[in-house]
Design a protein around this motif. Structure first.
Motif, mmCIF file in Angstrom:
data_model
loop_
_atom_site.group_PDB
_atom_site.id
_atom_site.type_symbol
_atom_site.label_atom_id
_atom_site.label_comp_id
_atom_site.label_asym_id
_atom_site.label_seq_id
_atom_site.Cartn_x
_atom_site.Cartn_y
_atom_site.Cartn_z
ATOM 1 N N THR A 62 0.839 -1.199 0.000
ATOM 2 C CA THR A 62 0.000 0.000 0.000
ATOM 3 C C THR A 62 0.873 1.248 0.000
ATOM 4 O OG1 THR A 62 -1.691 -1.189 1.249
ATOM 5 C CG2 THR A 62 -1.825 1.209 1.260
ATOM 6 N N ASN A 63 0.390 2.296 -0.687
ATOM 7 C CA ASN A 63 1.123 3.554 -0.755
ATOM 8 C C ASN A 63 0.798 4.423 0.451
ATOM 9 O OD1 ASN A 63 1.006 6.663 -1.791
ATOM 10 N ND2 ASN A 63 2.759 5.558 -2.641
ATOM 11 N N VAL A 64 1.822 4.996 1.095
ATOM 12 C CA VAL A 64 1.633 5.751 2.320
ATOM 13 C C VAL A 64 0.844 7.039 2.091
ATOM 14 C CG1 VAL A 64 3.831 7.000 2.106
ATOM 15 C CG2 VAL A 64 2.798 6.647 4.370
ATOM 16 N N ALA A 65 0.975 7.642 0.922
ATOM 17 C CA ALA A 65 0.314 8.920 0.667
ATOM 18 C C ALA A 65 -1.150 8.752 0.276
ATOM 19 C CB ALA A 65 1.060 9.691 -0.423
ATOM 20 N N SER A 66 -1.421 7.811 -0.621
ATOM 21 C CA SER A 66 -2.783 7.651 -1.135
ATOM 22 C C SER A 66 -3.615 6.661 -0.345
ATOM 23 C CB SER A 66 -2.740 7.213 -2.603
ATOM 24 O OG SER A 66 -2.220 5.889 -2.709
ATOM 25 N N GLY A 67 -2.928 5.742 0.353
ATOM 26 C CA GLY A 67 -3.648 4.687 1.047
ATOM 27 C C GLY A 67 -4.157 3.604 0.119
ATOM 28 N N LYS A 68 -3.816 3.697 -1.155
ATOM 29 C CA LYS A 68 -4.275 2.723 -2.142
ATOM 30 C C LYS A 68 -3.254 1.600 -2.321
ATOM 31 C CE LYS A 68 -7.023 6.032 -4.834
ATOM 32 N NZ LYS A 68 -7.211 6.667 -6.164
ATOM 33 N N GLY A 69 -3.748 0.428 -2.682
ATOM 34 C CA GLY A 69 -2.870 -0.692 -2.924
ATOM 35 C C GLY A 69 -2.188 -0.578 -4.274
ATOM 36 N N TYR A 70 -0.951 -1.052 -4.360
ATOM 37 C CA TYR A 70 -0.267 -1.110 -5.652
ATOM 38 C C TYR A 70 -0.907 -2.208 -6.492
ATOM 39 C CZ TYR A 70 3.357 1.969 -3.795
ATOM 40 O OH TYR A 70 4.029 3.046 -3.268
#
Length: 297
Positions: free
Chosen positions: A43-51
């Motif tokens: 998961t990306n720390v900024a967006s909270g979205k999964g790669y």
């Protein structure tokens, strides 16, 4: 609960699950607050979205190779913006972001609005795992108190005689050791989620050769794997209803099944076959209970 009454409940629960799938069950999310281990979705720390796609594979590989126990990633700038600092000398992992751009070349028959056709443009980013930074504070995680445990549900599942190990970050059944692995009770959103997942994984164990002998050999993503996942998730809904924990299927049951039913789209009766096997597994679970439990149910 008498066998006839259970059959009526099973018919109703299955029908409700199918109706929810047909209406659009939404996206499934794990019902426990796992710590983002390397086997969880990065998961990306900024967006909270999964790669997504190949980036998931790349970050899994990097996490496993370096022993990272958390799946949180970000660029150097993203970590700075979150108040953290990448440690000097840390090596990054490359991910790729694909964007669609409009080309100035003639459309060549394409009727896109800009008069040209669209192309995919790839841009590489260097990302770092949270284990490579200092100063980042993980958001607090809600803890489910032990007082929320349900003694009759614990007793029911323990009576199945299936070994369970608690304390990890993922839920799964390991056939080679005939063992169910579960996150701790405290990491689940609510008691119903905990027992639903424990029943689901115990459902897989019910299919072992020395129990109901279902086909557990399917590889992840295969039709056989999808059929088994649908079976045990329906089973979870049935037994939760039996135990009086959730009288109707929870939204996460339908969403999880819907995520697998697409694999079975060439078999219009797949969901009904899965439901039949789920009922067989539920009957097996009830057969493992002491007689006094059946009388009290």
């Amino acid at each position: 609960m008498a066998a006839k009454d259970r059959a009526d409940v099973y018919t109703r629960v299955t029908a409700e699950i199918i109706a929810a799938i047909e209406q659009g069950a939404g996206e499934w999310h794990a019902s426990w607050f796992h710590n983002g281990t390397s086997v969880a979705r990065p998961t990306n720390v900024a967006s909270g979205k999964g790669y997504r796609g190949i980036n998931t594979v790349a970050l899994w590989g990097a996490a496993m190779a370096n022993g990272y126990s958390d799946g949180l990633w970000g660029t150097y700038r993203q970590w700075q913006d979150s108040g953290a600092q990448v440690r000097k000398g840390e090596r990054s992992t490359t991910v790729v972001l694909w964007k669609q751009i409009a080309s100035s070349e003639p459309a060549g028959g394409d009727d896109s609005d800009d008069g040209g056709h669209r192309r995919m443009f790839a841009r590489a980013f260097s990302v770092f795992n949270v284990a490579q930074v200092d100063g980042y504070e993980q958001p607090p995680v809600q803890v489910l108190p032990e007082s929320e445990r349900l003694a009759h549900a614990d007793e029911f599942i323990v009576n199945l005689g299936i070994k369970a190990v608690f304390g990890g970050a993922e839920a799964y059944y390991l056939p080679s050791s005939d063992t169910v692995f579960m996150p701790d009770f405290a990491s689940f959103r609510d008691a119903a989620s905990f027992y639903g997942v424990w029943i689901h994984e115990s459902g897989h164990a019910s299919g072992s050769k020395h129990r109901l002998d279902r086909d557990l050999s399917g590889r992840f993503g295969s039709a056989a794997y999808a059929a088994e996942e649908c079976c045990v998730e329906i089973l979870s809904g049935l037994v939760l209803a039996d135990l009086g924990i959730a009288h109707h299927p929870r939204a996460d049951h339908a969403a999880y099944i819907a995520s697998w039913i697409e694999v079975l789209k060439d078999d219009p009766r797949a969901i009904f076959t899965a439901a039949s096997k789920a009922q067989q597994a539920a009957d097996w679970m009830h057969a493992q209970q002491p007689a006094r439990h059946e009388q009290a149910a």
